[in-house]
Design a protein around this motif. Structure first.
Motif, PDB file in Angstrom:
ATOM      1  N   UNK A 183     -57.971 -25.556 -88.774  1.00  0.00           N
ATOM      2  CA  UNK A 183     -57.558 -26.110 -90.175  1.00  0.00           C
ATOM      3  C   UNK A 183     -57.828 -25.079 -91.353  1.00  0.00           C
ATOM      4  N   UNK A 184     -56.808 -24.485 -92.097  1.00  0.00           N
ATOM      5  CA  UNK A 184     -57.186 -23.630 -93.101  1.00  0.00           C
ATOM      6  C   UNK A 184     -57.479 -24.468 -94.348  1.00  0.00           C
ATOM      7  N   UNK A 189     -68.608 -24.281-100.302  1.00  0.00           N
ATOM      8  CA  UNK A 189     -68.467 -23.052-100.859  1.00  0.00           C
ATOM      9  C   UNK A 189     -69.356 -21.936-100.299  1.00  0.00           C
ATOM     10  N   UNK A 190     -70.782 -22.529 -99.961  1.00  0.00           N
ATOM     11  CA  UNK A 190     -71.748 -21.651 -99.263  1.00  0.00           C
ATOM     12  C   UNK A 190     -71.401 -21.077 -98.182  1.00  0.00           C
ATOM     13  N   UNK A 191     -70.323 -21.730 -97.453  1.00  0.00           N
ATOM     14  CA  UNK A 191     -70.034 -21.252 -95.990  1.00  0.00           C
ATOM     15  C   UNK A 191     -69.291 -19.938 -96.193  1.00  0.00           C
ATOM     16  N   UNK A 192     -68.639 -19.450 -97.390  1.00  0.00           N
ATOM     17  CA  UNK A 192     -67.875 -18.371 -97.394  1.00  0.00           C
ATOM     18  C   UNK A 192     -68.551 -17.174 -97.009  1.00  0.00           C
ATOM     19  N   UNK A 193     -67.612 -16.194 -96.316  1.00  0.00           N
ATOM     20  CA  UNK A 193     -68.419 -14.911 -96.436  1.00  0.00           C
ATOM     21  C   UNK A 193     -69.048 -14.292 -97.272  1.00  0.00           C
ATOM     22  N   UNK A 235     -62.915 -15.853 -99.927  1.00  0.00           N
ATOM     23  CA  UNK A 235     -62.780 -16.380 -98.674  1.00  0.00           C
ATOM     24  C   UNK A 235     -62.523 -17.948 -98.637  1.00  0.00           C
ATOM     25  N   UNK A 236     -63.055 -18.615 -99.644  1.00  0.00           N
ATOM     26  CA  UNK A 236     -62.979 -19.822 -99.885  1.00  0.00           C
ATOM     27  C   UNK A 236     -62.748 -20.529-101.085  1.00  0.00           C
ATOM     28  N   UNK A 237     -61.702 -21.161-101.111  1.00  0.00           N
ATOM     29  CA  UNK A 237     -61.318 -21.809-102.709  1.00  0.00           C
ATOM     30  C   UNK A 237     -61.741 -23.537-102.302  1.00  0.00           C
ATOM     31  N   UNK A 238     -62.433 -23.970-103.377  1.00  0.00           N
ATOM     32  CA  UNK A 238     -62.884 -25.456-103.386  1.00  0.00           C
ATOM     33  C   UNK A 238     -62.433 -25.878-104.783  1.00  0.00           C
ATOM     34  N   UNK A 246     -59.639 -19.909 -96.740  1.00  0.00           N
ATOM     35  CA  UNK A 246     -59.776 -21.394 -96.469  1.00  0.00           C
ATOM     36  C   UNK A 246     -59.503 -22.222 -97.902  1.00  0.00           C
ATOM     37  N   UNK A 247     -59.326 -23.477 -97.727  1.00  0.00           N
ATOM     38  CA  UNK A 247     -59.430 -24.390 -98.926  1.00  0.00           C
ATOM     39  C   UNK A 247     -59.933 -25.714 -98.626  1.00  0.00           C
ATOM     40  N   UNK A 248     -60.741 -26.441 -99.560  1.00  0.00           N
ATOM     41  CA  UNK A 248     -61.221 -27.567 -99.510  1.00  0.00           C
ATOM     42  C   UNK A 248     -60.842 -28.397-100.622  1.00  0.00           C
TER      43      UNK A 248
END
Length: 619
Positions: free
Chosen positions: A34-35, A55-59, A169-172, A316-318
């Protein structure tokens, strides 16, 4: 995204409640392909800590290929939520950036000048000798170069397409339940004397429909561009000129976006136009009947706007919230495909007996019945104050009209010495003064159902005065109801109630009572039951009628000694003995701050809610 890091990236030294299980479920949801992952976490469960772990899981830059995005964004629509993040030592590596208006210039003789009006934006070719120390550009440089940049949703959306804040990479998104409404608000175009600097020079036609609005918007954009170019041609601008130039530039972008979206046959956005009648000064006195007044161009479900400002900004989004009540409906509103989105439910670990709901309903608070119901509500609030003689309380008054009437009635009953109010202007100051006070005061609030942390003795009881239904006179609301979207209508009101109920119980050992005085709330619970989270349904199922003391205003203020107080935000009691027929105090506007001291600085968004303009606040 490296989800295996999610546990080591959790910033607290230990887990509480269901946080560890939540991280495990979030990790599994992303690893399932899931994105987008929706995290429905009850109020007080530590969403900000979960957000930091995600957020800490971002590349990192080292892990990503040169062409791949790295790092993460943390964003929230609530300014107060960002303030809390900035003040939390556990979240110190979330590098906060705010809009220019929140920073002052550091040049001599410019210390009181906001950066967005400083010499660097007033004078062409200005070479600032201290730009490297400018608080705004310093914060921006830090946020843009560190792994996690934190900002309000307003600033995040405004920087879409920026060379500084590119795709990550990641947006929260924290407090994401109102994402669709916030997008609608930010994409709304208001054309009137307060929003158009050159309004007095315009001849606004009677628009009549969206097609004509698009043609007018195209012409207005050209007019604004000519005026902006005139300003840009000047060597030096005044602060007022700078404000005009920046507003014109912003308006041009809004108008061009509307025209482009409206004329795109593949855009899913529906546009509505509201226009006020022309005043005589507008030429609408009969001589120029074809002219119209100020108008508002509103988008509904602006998926394309969200795609540009949010969904194109990350891989990826949370999205975290206590009140994403219906996954499929939420996804439809924000332009996501439900089958590509996972929902993680976080268990509520606060004992249900610590967060009771009490039915003390006194009648309906509809516009037609409000005058009859409000005196009854004021009486029951007095009895609730008697039940909590030494504890602080919050009354969600829903509107300033209701707040003012309640304050008058409570003064008439002789309990005004224990009551505080606020105005739109003094809101933040009066709230902080009430929170800092040790007195068992009752705060009559307006639009404080969200982003308010009243842990422990800050507040032990609250009163919900009115079912927060949206105003059916608003064109967007009316359009949806014409299409039969009543489930959305009830779900939106339920969302606000659940948010409000979460203000006073913030930890497993915390406790606080919520009293319902509008009988329409009970009807709302019946109609929206299918969308209730299990943990809130448990509260509703346990709801009962409490045994309150008999009406005795003197007992309600016994803990304060019945003393008058000079605090600007406090209602002043009259000298009556507390009888229901006591004469009204002539103390003036009890909720106004005595001065502008400690006035909050300008912020990215002054609105407390994306629905602030469409609540049923009539009367």
């Amino acid at each position: 995204m490296n989800t295996e890091r999610i546990f080591e990236e959790f910033p607290a030294p230990s887990y509480r409640g269901a946080q560890e299980a939540a991280l495990r479920d979030i990790r599994d949801a992303f690893e399932a392909g899931n994105d987008v992952v929706l995290v429905r976490a009850p109020t007080g469960s530590g969403k900000s800590l979960l957000a930091r772990a995600i957020a800490g899981c971002a590349q990192t830059i080292e892990e990503a290929d040169p062409s791949e995005p790295s790092g993460a964004y943390y964003t929230t629509p609530q300014v107060s939520q960002l303030d809390d993040v900035a003040a939390d030592d556990l979240l110190s590596d979330l590098n906060v950036i705010r809009g220019k208006s929140n920073y002052n210039c550091i040049l001599p003789h410019e210390r009181d000048t906001p950066v967005n009006q400083a010499p660097c934006v007033r004078e062409r070719g200005y070479d600032c000798s201290v730009k490297h120390r400018c608080p705004y550009f310093s914060d921006r440089a830090i946020a843009s170069n560190r792994e996690i940049a934190a900002m309000t949703l307003a600033y995040f959306m405004q920087t879409a397409g920026s060379e500084v804040f590119r795709t990550r990479d990641v947006v929260v998104v924290d407090e994401a339940h109102g994402l669709a409404e916030w997008a609608e608000m930010y994409a709304t175009i208001r054309l009137g004397p307060r929003s158009i600097p050159i309004w007095e020079d315009l001849r606004v036609p009677d628009i009549g429909g969206v097609d004509r609005a698009a043609r007018y918007a195209e012409n207005l954009a050209q007019t604004c561009t000519r005026r902006k170019d005139e300003l840009l041609a000047q060597e030096t601008l005044t602060p007022a000129d700078v404000r005009e130039r920046d507003r014109l530039q912003e308006l041009i972008g809004e108008l061009e976006w509307f025209v482009s979206d409206y004329r795109d046959p593949e855009s899913p956005t529906t546009w509505l136009v509201d226009q006020e009648p022309a005043s005589k000064t507008d030429g609408g006195d009969g001589e120029n009947a074809e002219l119209g007044g100020p108008l508002t161009i509103k988008p509904m479900n602006p998926e394309r706007y969200l795609r540009h400002t949010v969904w194109d900004r990350g891989n990826k989004f949370a999205l975290l919230s206590a009140t994403i009540l219906n996954k499929d409906a939420f996804c439809r509103q924000v332009g996501l495909k439900p089958e590509n989105v996972a929902l993680v439910d976080v268990e509520h670990t606060f004992p249900v007996e610590n967060r009771p709901l009490y039915d003390v309903t006194q009648g309906k608070m509809t516009y037609d019945e409000r005058d009859e119901t409000l005196p009854k509500i004021a009486r029951i609030i007095v009895r609730i104050m008697q039940q909590h003689p030494d504890e602080k309380g919050l009354v969600h008054a829903h509107s300033y009209a209701i707040q003012e009437r309640l304050a008058d009635l409570l003064r008439d009953f002789g309990v005004g010495g224990r009551v505080r109010t606020h105005t739109r202007e003094s809101r933040d100051v009066d709230l902080e003064e009430w929170k800092a006070s040790d007195d068992p005061d009752v705060f009559l609030s307006v639009k404080m159902e969200e982003a308010l942390d009243l842990k422990g003795d800050l507040c032990r009881f609250q009163v919900l005065c009115k079912a927060p239904f949206l105003n059916t006179g608003d064109s967007r609301v009316a359009h949806r109801l014409e299409e039969g979207q009543w489930a959305w209508y009830y779900r939106t009101a339920l969302r606000t109630i659940i948010q409000g109920c979460g203000r006073v119980v913030r930890a497993p050992d915390d406790y606080g009572a919520t009293y319902l005085v509008d009988s329409s709330l009970l009807d709302l619970f019946d109609r929206a039951q299918a969308d209730m989270p299990d943990w809130f349904e448990a509260q509703v199922d346990r709801m009962d009628a409490p045994s309150l003391p008999a009406f005795d205003p003197q007992a309600a203020v016994a803990g304060t000694g019945g003393v008058n107080h000079s605090s600007s935000g406090r209602s002043t009691p009259n000298s009556a003995t507390g009888s229901e027929t006591g004469s009204r105090s002539q103390s003036g506007s009890g909720g106004r701050s005595s001065s502008d001291r400690n006035r909050s600085s300008a912020r990215d968004s002054s609105r407390s809610s994306p629905l602030a303009d469409v609540w049923d606040t009539d009367g």
